[in-house]
Design a protein around this motif. Structure first.
Motif, short mmCIF file in Angstrom:
data_model
loop_
_atom_site.label_atom_id
_atom_site.label_comp_id
_atom_site.label_asym_id
_atom_site.label_seq_id
_atom_site.Cartn_x
_atom_site.Cartn_y
_atom_site.Cartn_z
N PHE A 252 3.07 0.04 -3.45
CA PHE A 252 2.92 1.20 -2.57
C PHE A 252 2.61 2.45 -3.38
CE2 PHE A 252 4.56 4.79 -0.10
CZ PHE A 252 3.81 4.63 1.06
N LYS A 253 3.28 2.59 -4.54
CA LYS A 253 3.02 3.73 -5.41
C LYS A 253 1.59 3.70 -5.95
CE LYS A 253 5.06 6.05 -9.41
NZ LYS A 253 3.93 6.45 -10.13
N GLU A 254 1.08 2.50 -6.25
CA GLU A 254 -0.27 2.36 -6.80
C GLU A 254 -1.35 2.57 -5.74
OE1 GLU A 254 -3.48 1.72 -9.25
OE2 GLU A 254 -1.39 2.01 -9.85
N PHE A 255 -1.21 1.93 -4.60
CA PHE A 255 -2.27 1.94 -3.59
C PHE A 255 -2.06 2.98 -2.49
CE2 PHE A 255 -2.56 -2.42 -5.30
CZ PHE A 255 -3.87 -2.37 -5.74
N LYS A 256 -0.90 3.60 -2.43
CA LYS A 256 -0.58 4.64 -1.44
C LYS A 256 -0.79 4.13 0.00
CE LYS A 256 -0.40 7.94 -4.71
NZ LYS A 256 -0.20 7.15 -5.90
N SER A 257 -0.58 2.83 0.20
CA SER A 257 -0.78 2.24 1.52
C SER A 257 0.19 1.08 1.70
CB SER A 257 -2.22 1.75 1.67
OG SER A 257 -2.35 0.95 2.82
N ALA A 258 1.02 1.17 2.73
CA ALA A 258 1.95 0.08 3.03
C ALA A 258 1.19 -1.16 3.48
CB ALA A 258 2.95 0.51 4.10
N THR A 259 0.08 -0.97 4.20
CA THR A 259 -0.71 -2.10 4.68
C THR A 259 -1.30 -2.88 3.51
OG1 THR A 259 -1.28 -0.82 6.65
CG2 THR A 259 -2.61 -2.77 6.19
N GLN A 260 -1.92 -2.18 2.57
CA GLN A 260 -2.50 -2.88 1.42
C GLN A 260 -1.42 -3.56 0.58
OE1 GLN A 260 -4.97 -0.08 -0.69
NE2 GLN A 260 -6.56 -0.11 0.91
N SER A 261 -0.27 -2.91 0.44
CA SER A 261 0.84 -3.51 -0.31
C SER A 261 1.33 -4.78 0.38
CB SER A 261 1.99 -2.51 -0.45
OG SER A 261 1.56 -1.35 -1.12
N LEU A 262 1.44 -4.74 1.70
CA LEU A 262 1.88 -5.92 2.45
C LEU A 262 0.84 -7.04 2.40
CD1 LEU A 262 3.61 -4.31 5.55
CD2 LEU A 262 4.69 -5.60 3.71
N VAL A 263 -0.45 -6.70 2.39
CA VAL A 263 -1.50 -7.71 2.28
C VAL A 263 -1.38 -8.44 0.94
CG1 VAL A 263 -4.00 -8.04 2.03
CG2 VAL A 263 -3.10 -6.67 3.92
N ILE A 264 -1.11 -7.69 -0.11
CA ILE A 264 -0.95 -8.31 -1.43
C ILE A 264 0.27 -9.22 -1.42
CG2 ILE A 264 -0.41 -7.86 -3.86
CD1 ILE A 264 -2.13 -5.29 -3.58
N LEU A 265 1.38 -8.76 -0.84
CA LEU A 265 2.58 -9.59 -0.79
C LEU A 265 2.42 -10.78 0.15
CD1 LEU A 265 5.50 -6.99 -0.91
CD2 LEU A 265 4.68 -8.51 -2.71
N LEU A 266 1.48 -10.70 1.08
CA LEU A 266 1.21 -11.82 1.97
C LEU A 266 0.67 -13.02 1.19
CD1 LEU A 266 1.16 -12.68 4.97
CD2 LEU A 266 -1.21 -11.92 5.03
N ASN A 267 0.11 -12.78 0.01
CA ASN A 267 -0.36 -13.87 -0.83
C ASN A 267 0.77 -14.75 -1.35
OD1 ASN A 267 -3.13 -13.30 -0.75
ND2 ASN A 267 -2.91 -11.74 -2.33
N LEU A 268 1.99 -14.21 -1.42
CA LEU A 268 3.10 -14.97 -2.00
C LEU A 268 3.40 -16.24 -1.21
CD1 LEU A 268 5.48 -12.12 -3.19
CD2 LEU A 268 3.61 -13.23 -4.39
N PRO A 269 3.59 -16.18 0.13
CA PRO A 269 3.83 -17.44 0.84
C PRO A 269 2.63 -18.39 0.77
CG PRO A 269 4.30 -15.56 2.27
CD PRO A 269 3.74 -15.03 1.00
N LEU A 270 1.43 -17.83 0.72
CA LEU A 270 0.24 -18.69 0.62
C LEU A 270 0.20 -19.39 -0.75
CD1 LEU A 270 -2.37 -16.34 2.32
CD2 LEU A 270 -1.20 -18.31 3.32
N ALA A 271 0.62 -18.68 -1.79
CA ALA A 271 0.68 -19.30 -3.12
C ALA A 271 1.75 -20.38 -3.17
CB ALA A 271 0.97 -18.23 -4.17
N LEU A 272 2.80 -20.23 -2.38
CA LEU A 272 3.86 -21.23 -2.33
C LEU A 272 3.35 -22.59 -1.87
CD1 LEU A 272 7.11 -19.73 -0.77
CD2 LEU A 272 6.94 -21.17 -2.76
N ILE A 273 2.36 -22.59 -1.00
CA ILE A 273 1.86 -23.85 -0.43
C ILE A 273 1.40 -24.79 -1.55
CG2 ILE A 273 0.04 -24.87 0.99
CD1 ILE A 273 0.19 -22.29 2.72
N GLY A 274 0.61 -24.29 -2.47
CA GLY A 274 0.15 -25.12 -3.57
C GLY A 274 1.29 -25.61 -4.46
N GLY A 275 2.25 -24.73 -4.71
CA GLY A 275 3.40 -25.13 -5.53
C GLY A 275 4.25 -26.20 -4.86
#
Length: 186
Positions: free
Chosen positions: A96-119
């Motif tokens: 959030f500090k880097e991108f100044k956007s909660a939406t963009q920060s949440l989109v990046i964190l949305l990758n975490l559950p998707l990355a879990l699928i492969g693991g």
């Protein structure tokens, strides 16, 4: 100096019983140990606990404690869970500090559950055992997925700043970053 036969002063009999009596905190203690092979430790202990709870009635004053590596693994899992939650919150704040956007920060964190699928698929097709090293591997995977999301969002933002439309910036940014992201993710 005179020898007295043992049978004159004691009754000697053969019987079954513990060869030593161990004590801990002024209570008698009997240790039953087992080695686990081919299964995860937590699953084996859970099976033992359910079998003991359903089939064994302990006399008053007796209790069962499960310890050893299982106890250490349980403590490590608890610590990793707490630190993982804390880490995700800190990562969100840094994003959030880097991108100044909660939406963009949440989109990046949305990758975490998707990355879990492969693991999860990898664990399922290899050993099927979720261990502490596997959890540490997931933490590394989360770091890579977060970094890849940051690269992509940053590219989108730079293309948007140069005057491209949202659709064009997503299309061109995805094409630009596809190879580096695939190389690090694989």
């Amino acid at each position: 100096g005179r020898k007295v036969p043992l049978e004159n002063i004691a009754n000697v009999t053969s019987s079954m019983g513990p060869n030593t009596i161990s004590r801990e905190n002024v209570a008698r203690k009997i240790v039953i140990s087992a080695n686990v092979a081919g299964r995860d430790l937590r699953g084996v202990v859970n099976d033992i606990q359910s079998k003991v709870d359903s089939e064994i009635q302990l006399p008053e004053g007796y209790h069962i404690e499960y310890g050893g590596q299982f106890e250490s693994e349980q403590a490590a899992s608890r610590i990793i869970t707490i630190t993982s939650i804390f880490s995700i919150l800190v990562i969100f704040l840094l994003l959030f500090k880097e991108f100044k956007s909660a939406t963009q920060s949440l989109v990046i964190l949305l990758n975490l559950p998707l990355a879990l699928i492969g693991g999860v698929f990898s664990i399922y097709f290899t050993s099927g055992i979720l261990s502490i090293p596997a959890i540490i591997g997931f933490i590394s995977l989360f770091g890579i997925a977060t970094r890849n999301g940051m690269l992509l969002i940053d590219r989108y933002n730079s293309l948007r700043a140069s005057g491209m439309s949202v659709n064009d910036s997503i299309l061109h940014g995805s094409l630009d970053r596809l190879n580096p992201i695939l190389m690090t993710a694989l």
